[in-house]
Design a protein around this motif. Structure first.
Motif, short mmCIF file in Angstrom:
data_model
loop_
_atom_site.label_atom_id
_atom_site.label_comp_id
_atom_site.label_asym_id
_atom_site.label_seq_id
_atom_site.Cartn_x
_atom_site.Cartn_y
_atom_site.Cartn_z
N ILE A 536 1.36 14.62 -10.01
CA ILE A 536 1.24 15.16 -8.65
C ILE A 536 0.43 14.20 -7.77
O ILE A 536 -0.54 13.59 -8.22
N GLY A 537 0.87 14.06 -6.53
CA GLY A 537 0.10 13.32 -5.53
C GLY A 537 -0.02 14.23 -4.31
O GLY A 537 0.97 14.84 -3.90
N VAL A 538 -1.23 14.36 -3.76
CA VAL A 538 -1.43 15.23 -2.58
C VAL A 538 -2.17 14.42 -1.52
O VAL A 538 -3.32 14.00 -1.74
N ASP A 539 -1.52 14.16 -0.42
CA ASP A 539 -2.17 13.32 0.60
C ASP A 539 -1.67 13.67 1.99
O ASP A 539 -0.57 14.20 2.15
N ARG A 540 -2.49 13.29 2.98
CA ARG A 540 -1.91 13.15 4.32
C ARG A 540 -1.07 11.88 4.25
O ARG A 540 -1.43 10.93 3.53
N LEU A 541 0.02 11.84 4.99
CA LEU A 541 0.90 10.67 4.87
C LEU A 541 0.30 9.53 5.70
O LEU A 541 0.72 9.23 6.81
N ASP A 542 -0.69 8.90 5.08
CA ASP A 542 -1.49 7.90 5.78
C ASP A 542 -1.41 6.59 4.99
O ASP A 542 -1.47 6.60 3.75
N TYR A 543 -1.29 5.47 5.72
CA TYR A 543 -1.12 4.18 5.04
C TYR A 543 -2.33 3.78 4.19
O TYR A 543 -2.24 2.87 3.38
N THR A 544 -3.47 4.48 4.39
CA THR A 544 -4.63 4.15 3.55
C THR A 544 -4.52 4.81 2.16
O THR A 544 -5.30 4.49 1.26
N LYS A 545 -3.59 5.74 2.02
CA LYS A 545 -3.55 6.54 0.79
C LYS A 545 -2.80 5.87 -0.36
O LYS A 545 -2.80 6.36 -1.48
N GLY A 546 -2.14 4.77 -0.07
CA GLY A 546 -1.48 4.01 -1.15
C GLY A 546 -0.30 4.74 -1.77
O GLY A 546 -0.06 4.59 -2.97
N VAL A 547 0.45 5.50 -0.96
CA VAL A 547 1.59 6.25 -1.52
C VAL A 547 2.70 5.27 -1.94
O VAL A 547 3.34 5.45 -2.99
N GLU A 548 2.91 4.22 -1.16
CA GLU A 548 3.95 3.24 -1.54
C GLU A 548 3.59 2.59 -2.88
O GLU A 548 4.42 2.46 -3.78
N GLU A 549 2.33 2.19 -3.01
CA GLU A 549 1.87 1.54 -4.24
C GLU A 549 2.06 2.49 -5.43
O GLU A 549 2.46 2.08 -6.52
N ARG A 550 1.79 3.76 -5.19
CA ARG A 550 1.91 4.77 -6.24
C ARG A 550 3.37 4.89 -6.69
O ARG A 550 3.66 4.91 -7.89
N LEU A 551 4.25 4.96 -5.70
CA LEU A 551 5.67 5.11 -6.05
C LEU A 551 6.17 3.87 -6.81
O LEU A 551 6.97 3.97 -7.74
N ARG A 580 2.44 10.57 16.10
CA ARG A 580 2.79 9.86 17.35
C ARG A 580 2.51 8.37 17.24
O ARG A 580 2.92 7.60 18.07
N ILE A 581 1.77 7.99 16.21
CA ILE A 581 1.39 6.57 16.09
C ILE A 581 2.48 5.82 15.32
O ILE A 581 2.93 6.25 14.26
N GLU A 582 2.87 4.70 15.90
CA GLU A 582 4.01 3.95 15.34
C GLU A 582 3.81 3.57 13.88
O GLU A 582 4.72 3.70 13.05
N HIS A 583 2.60 3.11 13.55
CA HIS A 583 2.34 2.71 12.16
C HIS A 583 2.61 3.85 11.18
O HIS A 583 3.08 3.63 10.07
N TYR A 584 2.27 5.09 11.63
CA TYR A 584 2.47 6.24 10.76
C TYR A 584 3.95 6.58 10.65
O TYR A 584 4.44 6.95 9.58
N GLN A 585 4.67 6.44 11.77
CA GLN A 585 6.13 6.70 11.73
C GLN A 585 6.79 5.71 10.78
O GLN A 585 7.61 6.07 9.94
N GLN A 586 6.38 4.44 10.91
CA GLN A 586 6.98 3.40 10.05
C GLN A 586 6.62 3.66 8.59
O GLN A 586 7.45 3.49 7.69
N TYR A 587 5.37 4.11 8.39
CA TYR A 587 4.92 4.35 7.03
C TYR A 587 5.74 5.47 6.39
O TYR A 587 6.22 5.35 5.26
N GLN A 588 5.92 6.55 7.15
CA GLN A 588 6.71 7.67 6.63
C GLN A 588 8.12 7.20 6.28
O GLN A 588 8.65 7.53 5.21
#
Ligand code: F6P
Length: 748
Positions: A536-551, A580-588
């Motif tokens: 399980i991973g539980v996070d806000r979808l934030d680029y600091t959370k390392g979700v890409e690295e995890r996957l 609303r922030i572009e970096h977050y949209q791209q990250y998602q």
């Protein structure tokens, strides 16, 4: 003033006594000088008169003597002159001769100052000089008595007294003034020195010179004394006290005398949303809210936050307040909502806070963006919240807890409107090194704002050190590395480490569904068979959370250990954030694409490799996932603390499950029993997953027990309690130093 009088009064008394004793002495001295002058003068007159007198006596014309005497009186400005012939008791004299003078009684005028005679006629004192008159060859012819009017001596003496009086008065005033000025200057130095000492700055001025060198020997003793006086009355076992809501309440009622607590954060603990015509209450995915909410339930008080929910305005009263938590729970504190315009929210929250400070403080390789317009909105929003704090404060000296990077300017603004407030600011995210922070165009303003705080807290010592390094590098302030304080603009800020934590026991523990049921429910929800391993991973979808690295690590695990295909699924719960922030949209978009690509790659397996749920999840649902999973993965690239890791451990009262934790979280310092990984090292993370999935139950239990012990002891009540206890100590020290300085002032 009282202190000055202590110097001046004895000084004036001493001067008065001195003057009183000096005046007769001066009188006597003057008389002696005058007597000497008159004697010299009389002897000269006698010498001048000797020849004519002798001639008149020897030629047998004594009748002419009065004329001679009258001439002497006129010429020499004498009051009277008399001639006493040898062997005769009768004097030949001018008519002005005082009756008291007789030829038979002249010996008493032999020694000055006895030559003074007070005449009976009341004409004032006269000076009598008796001079011998010789007939030649040593034979005495008689004595010449010269009477001088010395009433001028009395006049001169009174003039001298007057001069002397004014002289002493002038002297007294001058000396008193000099004394008062020197006393004031020295005392000011003492007071400044004392204040510097109480602020913990030592006895040196900013220039490096001592305020008062004389204070130096007692400086250390004085500081120790004040520290002791200000220290909280400690129980011997205090560090082993179990911190609970009750402990916190006792602290507030006791050491803080029931003082009100005001909390400020951007994110509100309850968001009212209108959905399908109904108002529903959301609890945001926020570590800050998770930590603070139980503290506020214990402390009561007021929580000021941005009202960002679509129905927030509909439920507040006329003062924008609402009692929370919402029913059916009993209300415990007030939520005061602050409204921001779209433009303010865009500049303050999305702009300066989350496109500027957030990437600036996290090493996550996203460049910060700084815009002047964002900065202006940030400052305006901080001013709005400062007004709300002033509105809500019921006393001059409330305890205000300011949270996070949204409010760097707020502590200074509060300090301006409530100078006596105790302001505790907690920075929930990392603090970068001075070079990185120096990028911010408003760095001085941000630091100045933060240094309005009484206490500034970070999760780790490393971030405290970075902050002090930044202060030393960027602004004119004095940093005390021993006490961990910053002295700036005459005020002291303590910089301290307070690792945040969570509620313990977990609020849902009492009513928790058994772990087995949670496992079954989670598997059933996702169509997975019984016994299927779940990560399980539980996070806000934030680029600091390392979700890409995890996957990527999950993908690598399947590459290296294909036996897990169809037997292990990773469920990622991701709460959308700052969309609303572009970096977050791209990250998602990238995370979605990556999850899809991995699932596509391993689509031949019976069950999906990754399940990605980008949605808001209520705490109860997250709790069920924690309990139903075999492994929880936290791979933040940089994180102040990371409470997901602690929540997972708290949820596992069965002592089972494995935590994989990034070494770049504050939590990794406290939970070394987790499998600590570098999220940038994909192979290492894949190996960690393999280790976790194959870890024997006994080892899981041993690790989990240790982690649970730590969180139990260092729960959020201890976090808040330590800050409040430090605030209480600071307030006590403040009161002591105020009374010392006030006493010193009153003495002046
Ligand atoms: O990590 C910093 C932080 O402010 C947390 O305290 C909080 O959990 C999170 O960010 C909230 O982010 P946001 O309010 O922007 O959704």
């Amino acid at each position: 003033m009282r202190l000055s009088l202590r110097f001046v009064v004895p000084l004036l008394v001493a001067l008065g006594i001195f003057a009183y004793a000096a005046l007769p002495l001066v009188d006597r001295l003057m008389l002696r000088w005058l007597s000497r002058d008159l004697e010299v003068r009389s002897s000269q007159i006698a010498k001048t008169a000797e020849d004519p007198l002798r001639n008149l006596v020897q030629s047998g014309s004594p009748d002419h003597i009065p004329q001679l005497l009258a001439r002497i009186t006129r010429d020499e400005r004498l009051l009277a002159v008399a001639f006493c012939p040898a062997g005769s008791a009768d004097a030949i004299a001018t008519p002005t001769l005082p009756v008291e003078l007789r030829c038979s009684d002249l010996d008493r005028f032999a020694d000055p100052p006895n030559d003074l005679l007070q005449t009976a006629a009341g004409g004032g004192p006269v000076y009598v000089s008796v001079q011998p008159v010789n007939a030649g060859s040593g034979v005495g012819l008689g004595r010449l008595v010269l009477v001088h009017d010395v009433s001028f001596i009395a006049r001169r003496s009174s003039e001298t007294r007057e001069y002397l009086f004014f002289f002493f008065v002038g002297l007294g005033i001058t000396v008193a003034l000099i004394t008062v000025v020197i006393a004031q200057l020295s005392w000011r130095g003492w007071v400044q020195g004392l204040r510097a000492l109480l602020r913990g700055e030592g006895l040196l001025r900013p220039s490096g010179k001592p305020y008062v060198p004389e204070l130096q020997p007692i400086a250390r003793d004085l500081r120790a004394l004040i520290r002791d006086l200000g220290a909280a009355p400690r129980r011997p076992d205090e560090d082993h006290v179990a911190w609970t809501p009750d402990t916190l309440r006792t602290l507030l009622r006791g050491e803080l005398r029931g003082q009100e607590v005001i909390v400020v954060s951007n994110r509100e603990p309850y968001i009212h949303m209108r959905q399908n015509g109904q108002i529903t209450v959301w609890r945001p995915a926020s570590g800050l809210v998770t930590a603070l909410e139980p503290v506020m339930r214990a402390c009561s008080g007021t929580w000021i936050a941005h009202g960002g929910g679509s129905a927030d305005r509909e439920v507040v009263d006329a003062h924008d307040r609402i009692a929370v938590p919402p029913p059916p729970a009993p209300p415990a504190y007030h939520l005061r909502r602050v409204w921001l315009t779209e433009q303010q929210e865009a500049g303050y929250y999305y702009g300066f806070a989350n496109e500027g400070l957030w990437p600036l403080c996290h090493i996550a390789h996203v460049r910060p963006t700084f815009r002047t317009s964002d900065w202006e909105q940030y400052a305006a929003a901080n001013r709005l919240f400062a007004r709300a704090v002033a509105d809500e404060a019921r006393s001059d000296d409330p305890i205000v807890l300011v949270h996070d990077y949204h409010f760097a300017l707020l502590p200074r603004l509060i300090r301006e409107s409530l100078p006596e407030a105790t302001i505790i600011t907690f920075w929930h995210i990392p603090w970068p090194n001075p070079e990185a922070f120096g990028i911010c165009p408003w760095r001085e303003e941000v630091l100045d704002g933060l240094l309005g705080s009484s206490i500034l807290g970070f999760h780790t010592q490393f971030h405290c050190n970075n902050f002090l390094d930044t202060i030393e590098r960027l602004i004119e302030a004095r940093v005390d590395r021993e006490m961990f304080t910053v002295s700036y603009r005459g005020e002291l800020t303590a910089v301290k480490r307070y690792p945040i934590s969570i509620d313990w026991p977990a609020p849902r523990a009492a009513t928790a569904v058994p772990v087995e049921q949670c496992r079954a429910a989670v598997r059933q929800r996702h169509g997975l068979p019984e016994g299927h391993a779940i990560g399980i991973g539980v996070d806000r979808l934030d680029y600091t959370k390392g979700v890409e690295e995890r996957l990527r690590a999950i993908e690598r695990l399947f590459e290296l250990q294909p036996e897990w295909l169809g037997k292990f699924t990773f469920v990622q719960l991701a709460a959308p954030t700052r969309t609303r922030i572009e970096h977050y949209q791209q990250y998602q978009a990238r995370v979605e694409a990556l999850a899809a690509r991995i699932n596509e790659r391993f689509k031949h397996a019976a069950y999906p490799a990754v399940i990605l749920r980008i949605d808001h999840h209520e705490p109860e649902s997250v709790y069920e996932y924690y309990r139903g999973a075999d492994v929880c993965v936290v791979t933040s690239l940089h994180d102040g603390m990371n409470l997901v890791s602690k929540e997972f451990v708290a949820a596992r009262d069965d002592n089972a499950g494995v935590l994989i934790l990034s070494q770049f979280t504050g939590a990794s310092r406290e939970l070394p029993e987790a499998i600590i990984v570098n999220p940038y090292d994909t192979d290492q993370c894949a190996a960690a997953l393999q280790l976790a999935l194959t870890m024997p139950k006994e080892e899981q239990r041993a690790r989990m027990r240790l982690m649970r012990e730590l969180i139990k002891e260092f729960n959020v009540y201890r976090w808040a309690g330590r800050m409040l206890r430090d605030a209480a100590g600071m307030r006590r020290r403040g009161r002591i130093s105020h009374s010392m300085v006030a006493a010193a002032r009153a003495a002046l």
